[in-house]
Design a protein around this motif. Structure first.
Motif, mmCIF file in Angstrom:
data_model
loop_
_atom_site.group_PDB
_atom_site.id
_atom_site.type_symbol
_atom_site.label_atom_id
_atom_site.label_comp_id
_atom_site.label_asym_id
_atom_site.label_seq_id
_atom_site.Cartn_x
_atom_site.Cartn_y
_atom_site.Cartn_z
ATOM 1 N N LEU A 1 40.476 36.775 41.083
ATOM 2 C CA LEU A 1 39.642 37.182 42.218
ATOM 3 C C LEU A 1 40.508 37.693 43.364
ATOM 4 O O LEU A 1 40.155 38.653 44.041
ATOM 5 C CB LEU A 1 38.773 36.008 42.682
ATOM 6 C CG LEU A 1 37.627 35.649 41.735
ATOM 7 C CD1 LEU A 1 36.976 34.341 42.147
ATOM 8 C CD2 LEU A 1 36.590 36.756 41.684
ATOM 9 N N GLN A 2 41.665 37.050 43.539
ATOM 10 C CA GLN A 2 42.565 37.500 44.594
ATOM 11 C C GLN A 2 43.156 38.861 44.272
ATOM 12 O O GLN A 2 43.201 39.751 45.112
ATOM 13 C CB GLN A 2 43.674 36.471 44.796
ATOM 14 C CG GLN A 2 43.303 35.510 45.907
ATOM 15 C CD GLN A 2 44.324 34.407 46.080
ATOM 16 O OE1 GLN A 2 45.398 34.455 45.472
ATOM 17 N NE2 GLN A 2 43.990 33.448 46.906
ATOM 18 N N GLN A 3 43.559 39.004 43.032
ATOM 19 C CA GLN A 3 44.152 40.270 42.604
ATOM 20 C C GLN A 3 43.174 41.429 42.806
ATOM 21 O O GLN A 3 43.545 42.502 43.233
ATOM 22 C CB GLN A 3 44.565 40.157 41.132
ATOM 23 C CG GLN A 3 45.345 41.359 40.640
ATOM 24 C CD GLN A 3 45.325 41.436 39.123
ATOM 25 O OE1 GLN A 3 44.684 40.634 38.442
ATOM 26 N NE2 GLN A 3 46.037 42.415 38.595
ATOM 27 N N LEU A 4 41.916 41.191 42.487
ATOM 28 C CA LEU A 4 40.902 42.238 42.613
ATOM 29 C C LEU A 4 40.330 42.291 44.032
ATOM 30 O O LEU A 4 39.461 43.092 44.305
ATOM 31 C CB LEU A 4 39.759 42.001 41.619
ATOM 32 C CG LEU A 4 40.085 42.092 40.133
ATOM 33 C CD1 LEU A 4 38.855 41.758 39.314
ATOM 34 C CD2 LEU A 4 40.563 43.489 39.781
ATOM 35 N N GLN A 5 40.797 41.425 44.884
ATOM 36 C CA GLN A 5 40.278 41.302 46.255
ATOM 37 C C GLN A 5 38.766 41.091 46.247
ATOM 38 O O GLN A 5 38.023 41.733 46.981
ATOM 39 C CB GLN A 5 40.642 42.542 47.079
ATOM 40 C CG GLN A 5 42.139 42.642 47.254
ATOM 41 C CD GLN A 5 42.551 43.950 47.885
ATOM 42 O OE1 GLN A 5 41.788 44.901 47.913
ATOM 43 N NE2 GLN A 5 43.763 43.974 48.408
ATOM 44 N N MET A 6 38.329 40.220 45.388
ATOM 45 C CA MET A 6 36.893 39.983 45.264
ATOM 46 C C MET A 6 36.508 38.543 45.593
ATOM 47 O O MET A 6 35.401 38.105 45.278
ATOM 48 C CB MET A 6 36.432 40.338 43.850
ATOM 49 C CG MET A 6 36.264 41.831 43.673
ATOM 50 S SD MET A 6 35.929 42.281 41.973
ATOM 51 C CE MET A 6 34.312 41.598 41.782
ATOM 52 N N THR A 7 37.430 37.816 46.221
ATOM 53 C CA THR A 7 37.141 36.414 46.514
ATOM 54 C C THR A 7 35.869 36.261 47.350
ATOM 55 O O THR A 7 35.076 35.341 47.141
ATOM 56 C CB THR A 7 38.326 35.766 47.244
ATOM 57 O OG1 THR A 7 39.519 36.113 46.532
ATOM 58 C CG2 THR A 7 38.200 34.263 47.305
ATOM 59 N N ALA A 8 35.645 37.209 48.263
ATOM 60 C CA ALA A 8 34.454 37.127 49.109
ATOM 61 C C ALA A 8 33.167 37.349 48.323
ATOM 62 O O ALA A 8 32.098 36.915 48.729
ATOM 63 C CB ALA A 8 34.557 38.155 50.236
ATOM 64 N N GLU A 9 33.318 38.004 47.168
ATOM 65 C CA GLU A 9 32.129 38.343 46.375
ATOM 66 C C GLU A 9 31.927 37.401 45.203
ATOM 67 O O GLU A 9 31.095 37.672 44.339
ATOM 68 C CB GLU A 9 32.268 39.770 45.815
ATOM 69 C CG GLU A 9 32.651 40.827 46.821
ATOM 70 C CD GLU A 9 31.527 41.114 47.786
ATOM 71 O OE1 GLU A 9 30.360 40.880 47.404
ATOM 72 O OE2 GLU A 9 31.817 41.528 48.922
ATOM 73 N N GLU A 10 32.710 36.315 45.156
ATOM 74 C CA GLU A 10 32.695 35.502 43.933
ATOM 75 C C GLU A 10 31.311 34.959 43.583
ATOM 76 O O GLU A 10 31.004 34.744 42.429
ATOM 77 C CB GLU A 10 33.716 34.363 44.031
ATOM 78 C CG GLU A 10 33.438 33.387 45.163
ATOM 79 C CD GLU A 10 34.467 32.255 45.208
ATOM 80 O OE1 GLU A 10 35.587 32.447 44.725
ATOM 81 O OE2 GLU A 10 34.116 31.189 45.720
ATOM 82 N N ASN A 11 30.473 34.762 44.622
ATOM 83 C CA ASN A 11 29.132 34.247 44.322
ATOM 84 C C ASN A 11 28.036 35.305 44.376
ATOM 85 O O ASN A 11 26.846 34.975 44.375
ATOM 86 C CB ASN A 11 28.802 33.088 45.259
ATOM 87 C CG ASN A 11 29.645 31.858 44.928
ATOM 88 O OD1 ASN A 11 29.850 31.538 43.764
ATOM 89 N ND2 ASN A 11 30.163 31.199 45.950
ATOM 90 N N SER A 12 28.445 36.572 44.451
ATOM 91 C CA SER A 12 27.434 37.644 44.432
ATOM 92 C C SER A 12 27.028 37.926 42.993
ATOM 93 O O SER A 12 27.846 37.795 42.075
ATOM 94 C CB SER A 12 28.009 38.936 45.021
ATOM 95 O OG SER A 12 28.622 38.692 46.252
ATOM 96 N N LEU A 13 25.801 38.361 42.831
ATOM 97 C CA LEU A 13 25.364 38.778 41.502
ATOM 98 C C LEU A 13 26.114 40.055 41.146
ATOM 99 O O LEU A 13 26.284 40.937 41.991
ATOM 100 C CB LEU A 13 23.857 39.038 41.486
ATOM 101 C CG LEU A 13 22.960 37.831 41.713
ATOM 102 C CD1 LEU A 13 21.503 38.223 41.542
ATOM 103 C CD2 LEU A 13 23.304 36.699 40.752
ATOM 104 N N VAL A 14 26.542 40.146 39.893
ATOM 105 C CA VAL A 14 27.296 41.320 39.465
ATOM 106 C C VAL A 14 26.472 42.597 39.634
ATOM 107 O O VAL A 14 27.003 43.653 39.957
ATOM 108 C CB VAL A 14 27.764 41.138 38.002
ATOM 109 C CG1 VAL A 14 28.209 42.454 37.412
ATOM 110 C CG2 VAL A 14 28.899 40.138 37.955
ATOM 111 N N GLY A 15 25.160 42.473 39.469
ATOM 112 C CA GLY A 15 24.276 43.630 39.615
ATOM 113 C C GLY A 15 24.368 44.283 40.989
ATOM 114 O O GLY A 15 24.040 45.456 41.161
#
Lengths: 368, 247
Positions: B121-135
């Motif tokens: 998640l850190q590598q992709l800079q997506m930590t803030a989105e970890e609980n968002s629906l992928v959709g």
């Protein structure tokens, strides 16, 4: 095992995240039971009838009063001449007209041959038969009370007893029917849709390339719906017992066990359908056409199978709902034990094994 | 010494009278980015499916990670990652739930999943989105996530079937950075594509026409052999002779 738990968890997530579908799954049985129980009943209650009383004496009035007091009829119109009869039917407000001959009581007392004419609107033949029967019974009850001592010589008087359902409640018939319908719908349709969904959104390919075993995949897909179906069986039984006063005469354990068996049959049907279809819509349509319609038409709960033409009777044997309907009726209504339903149960077991074998075979060839 | 991880010998797949892939032979080395090029319908996906164990070859031999594609598909599956043509995460699950699910399918333990997930998640800079629906994520993010999920269990080989379809050039570049990172870690990348600029990123490429491999070499050598200034020209020279039309 861990893979399995993870997969089942994911399946439950899909279901719980789709609130609308979940609500439908949970509420559908309740709505259906209430609909069948109160709106689509084939019992006749509070039918409006008209009376043409040419006698206007003590006896005719007593009968009219009894008709009106019964829960089947309301006397809403008093006609004055025989021309009015047709007008009364044409107005569409009455189902039955009762006509008394002039001097009704006189004839009854002296010659013992008084005449009452029952004229029914037979555009709906079943209702017409039922209302005339009800009215006939009320009139003969009155006659018996009038002259209990008079026993005509050598008369055969059939004594009728309605076993298992003395009040002739329609609910005794449709509760098993609704159970069969709901279970096949939830278990088969939802399972097939859930599997086909993976094909449609392309995750299937990724899963097939993963070390996940096909058997595990299939089981994980089916388990949530088996669980939901068991919840549905419980709600249906609860609503029937409390709201519709349909008793569970047999063993509850046996009933739940048989329901579980039927759920397994339905799930295997769902697997089969998921093998034959490619999109969720296809799976849904296919389920409706091949499961819902035969269940309704050939399951025996809407139309009696014995009065169908022979080819349809034969076809009805491959409809799983027919067997489940028989089982539920025997266990729940008649209170019979396993010895009475083992044959039907065996048919369901056979169907399940057959469907599973075919589905697994088909599923494996998809991998190759 | 170089280690061969994929080896195909006269690998053929027939569907009735139609020969989807016709006696293709090639070898792929460990840590290599191997491009598999061809027009639509040239037989790329069919070839890849045989190597992944999704489809049994009609004839020929192949080993993937040292395992036979006829008899040892289960072992192959444990050693490869796969990302399909179309996007393949669950849109109604969150980023975390998707990662956990796929990692769990490959039999990874909870502790391992947790560490790797956080790193990812850190590598992709997506930590803030970890609980968002992928959709709810943009397509480029989904694609990067799908790739990262496909290599989370550290497979020996990852198969990518046209992974960058419908993605803008900037995201495509970022996506290729992820591929390079994976290759540096020693993961062999087998990628099909029909974007010629992507072909230039590969170590070696094979070009398929009508089910056959018509050319196989480094992008540089291919350009020299065909006297072309770009891969685009090389491809056009080869594809002009194609008889099959794309579907």
């Amino acid at each position: 095992m861990k893979q399995f738990i993870i997969f089942v968890k994911k399946e439950f997530r899909h279901i719980f995240r789709d609130r609308k579908s979940l609500l439908i799954i949970i509420m559908m049985p309740i709505v259906q039971i209430i609909l069948f129980g109160f709106a689509l009943t084939n019992e006749i209650k509070n039918s409006n009838i008209a009376v043409l009383d040419n006698a206007k004496d003590e006896a005719s009035r007593a009968i009219i009063q009894r008709l009106d007091a019964s829960r089947y009829f309301n006397v809403t119109r008093y006609l004055h001449a025989s021309q009015d009869i047709e007008a009364a039917f044409k107005s569409g407000t009455v189902r039955l007209v009762v006509v008394f001959q002039p001097d009704f009581r006189e004839s009854l007392m002296h010659s013992g041959k008084a005449q009452v004419q029952l004229i029914a609107d037979a555009s709906d033949p079943n209702t017409a038969t039922t209302v005339t029967n009800y009215a006939g019974n009320i009139i003969s009850d009155y006659q018996k009370e009038m002259s209990p001592q008079v026993q005509p010589p050598y008369s055969i008087r059939p004594e009728i007893r309605m076993l298992y359902n003395p009040q002739l409640k329609g609910a005794y018939n449709f509760v098993p029917g609704v159970m069969a319908m709901i279970l096949i719908l939830i278990s088969a349709m939802m399972t097939s849709v859930a599997i086909v969904r993976e094909k449609e959104i392309n995750t299937m390919e990724v899963l097939l390339v993963s070390p996940l075993k096909p058997l595990l995949f299939i089981l994980s897909k089916a388990i949530p719906y088996v669980f939901l179906s068991l919840v549905n069986v419980s709600t249906i039984l609860l609503v029937s017992v409390t709201l519709l006063e349909v008793p569970i005469n047999g063993s509850l354990l046996l009933l739940m066990g048989e329901s579980f068996l039927f759920i397994l049959t339905s799930v295997s049907l769902g697997l089969m359908i998921s093998n034959l279809t490619k999109t969720q819509q296809e799976a849904q349509m296919f389920s409706l056409m091949t499961l819902m319609l035969p269940t309704l038409l050939l399951g025996g709960f809407m139309f009696p199978i014995e009065s169908m033409p022979l080819p349809l009777q034969i076809i009805s044997n491959i409809v799983p709902s027919k067997w489940f309907f028989l089982i539920v009726k025997d266990v729940m209504i008649k209170g019979l034990g396993f010895s009475a339903v083992w044959k039907e149960s065996l048919v369901l077991v056979g169907m399940t094994l057959f469907l599973l074998a075919v589905s697994f075979k088909k599923f494996k060839t998809r991998l190759a | 010494m170089k280690e061969t991880v994929i080896k195909a010998e006269r690998l053929t797949k027939k569907f009735g009278d139609f020969t989807a892939t016709n006696q293709i032979s090639f070898e792929v080395e460990k840590g290599e980015i191997f491009g598999f090029l061809g027009a639509n319908g040239a037989g790329k996906t069919t070839a890849m499916r045989m190597l992944c164990g999704l489809s049994i070859p009609s004839s020929g031999n192949a080993t993937v990670a040292g395992y036979d594609v006829y008899k040892q598909t289960e072992l192959i599956k444990q050693n490869i990652g796969y990302m399909s043509q179309k996007f393949s995460l669950y849109e109604d699950l969150t980023v975390k739930e998707n990662i956990r699910f796929y990692a769990g399918i490959y039999g990874m333990g909870s502790a391992e999943i947790k560490t790797k997930m956080n790193a990812l998640l850190q590598q992709l800079q997506m930590t803030a989105e970890e609980n968002s629906l992928v959709g709810s994520l943009p397509l480029g993010w989904k694609q990067k996530l799908a790739f990262s999920v496909a290599i989370l269990h550290e497979p020996k080989i990852v198969f990518l079937d046209e992974p960058t379809g419908g993605v803008d050039p900037v995201t495509r570049r970022e996506f290729w950075n992820l591929i390079y990172e994976a290759a540096e870690k020693g993961i062999t990348v087998f990628v099909t594509t029909h974007y010629m600029d992507e072909a230039e990123y590969c170590n070696r490429i094979s070009i398929m026409v009508d089910g056959k491999i018509e050319a196989l070499d480094t992008p540089h050598n291919l350009k020299t052999i065909f006297h072309a200034s770009s891969m685009d020209e090389v491809f056009l020279q080869l594809a002009r002779g194609a008889k099959r039309t794309a579907d």
